[in-house]
Design an enzyme around this catalytic site. Structure first.
Site, short mmCIF file in Angstrom:
data_model
loop_
_atom_site.label_atom_id
_atom_site.label_comp_id
_atom_site.label_asym_id
_atom_site.label_seq_id
_atom_site.Cartn_x
_atom_site.Cartn_y
_atom_site.Cartn_z
CB ALA A 53 -0.68 -0.05 1.14
N GLY B 247 0.64 -6.11 1.12
CA GLY B 247 -0.26 -5.46 -0.48
C GLY B 247 0.55 -6.16 -1.79
CD GLU C 42 -2.64 -8.89 1.74
OE1 GLU C 42 -3.04 -9.41 2.47
OE2 GLU C 42 -2.47 -7.49 1.24
#
Length: 266
Positions: free
Chosen positions: A72, A117, A120
């Site tokens: 992020a 992220g 991910e």
């Protein structure tokens, strides 16, 4: 090879065959940190790829030499009010969901940092190819949050509940060798070859029936977490969706005629 840009930070390349597409993270000045704008672009690119019946496999890559994606954009979030963060949540979640729900096989080509992220996004793919520079991890608890792009659900499906708990609770980073040993990545290749090897794997996949590939992915994803009996029902439904297709007829005919199939894709 054709290229199409989605916003400033995402590029889609369609390779010569037309059946392999590359979803390129292209925000090098921020090591591909996922901002609100970039998240929207990822979602838009995935929607376009999913709707393109010519695409049979997608490879997720990065233009940054030292990072796949660092997660992020915390610089953007530093200025957020609580209301801003709540408004951003469906936008960022939508990006991870869009990758996860690509209807065709997806391969992540990882080098350098794939953290939070960023990792991910890779976990949302079906296969992760990493080179020896890769460093992966889910460090979100170190900044007061939790993995929110699917990490708490996708990682234990790869490595088991206890191993995932240790990695998420400590937030530690893993270098490529350990990541491969523990199953966080699927293939470990020489430095600088992650993209090349991922594209080669995608080309092998894309030689197969597009109808079969989409149905197989659907069965694999929908069957996860179900008991065996329910999972076999999911598989049977997927089988029935392809059993009377043009691809099935062509595949059988090509096998018997000892030639390469010409898939109708229907």
């Amino acid at each position: 090879m054709s290229e199409e840009r989605f916003g400033e930070f995402v590029l889609v390349r369609r390779h010569e065959s037309g059946h392999v597409a590359e979803l390129v993270l292209d925000r090098p000045k921020a090591m591909n940190a996922v901002s609100s704008e970039m998240a929207r672009s990822i979602s838009g690119a995935c929607a376009a790829l999913g709707a393109d019946r010519d695409v049979r496999a997608v490879v997720l890559t990065s233009t940054h030499e030292r990072a796949f994606c660092v997660g992020a954009d915390l610089k953007e979030r530093n200025s957020f009010t609580d209301a801003d963060l709540m408004r951003q949540r469906p936008v960022t979640r939508g990006a991870y969901t869009a990758v996860l729900e690509l209807p065709v096989p997806a391969i992540a080509a990882v080098h350098g940092f794939a953290l939070g992220g960023g990792f991910e996004l890779a976990l949302s793919c079906d296969v992760i190819v990493a080179d020896r520079t890769a460093v992966v991890g889910l460090p979100e608890v170190s900044v007061g949050v939790i993995p929110g792009g699917g990490g708490t659900q996708l990682l234990p499906r790869r490595v088991g509940a206890a191993r995932a708990a240790e990695l998420i609770f400590t937030g530690r980073r893993l270098e490529a060798g350990e990541a491969r040993e523990l199953g966080l990545v699927d293939q470990l290749v020489e430095e600088g070859r992650d993209r090349e090897e991922a594209l080669a794997l995608a080309a092998r996949i894309a030689a197969n029936s597009p109808v079969g590939l989409r149905a197989a992915k659907r069965a694999l994803r929908l069957g996860q977490g179900l008991d065996l009996r329910a999972g076999l029902e999911v598989e049977d439904a997927a089988w029935r969706s392809v059993a009377f297709s043009g691809d099935r007829a062509e595949g059988v005919a090509a096998f018997n005629e000892k030639r390469k199939p010409q898939w109708p894709g229907e």
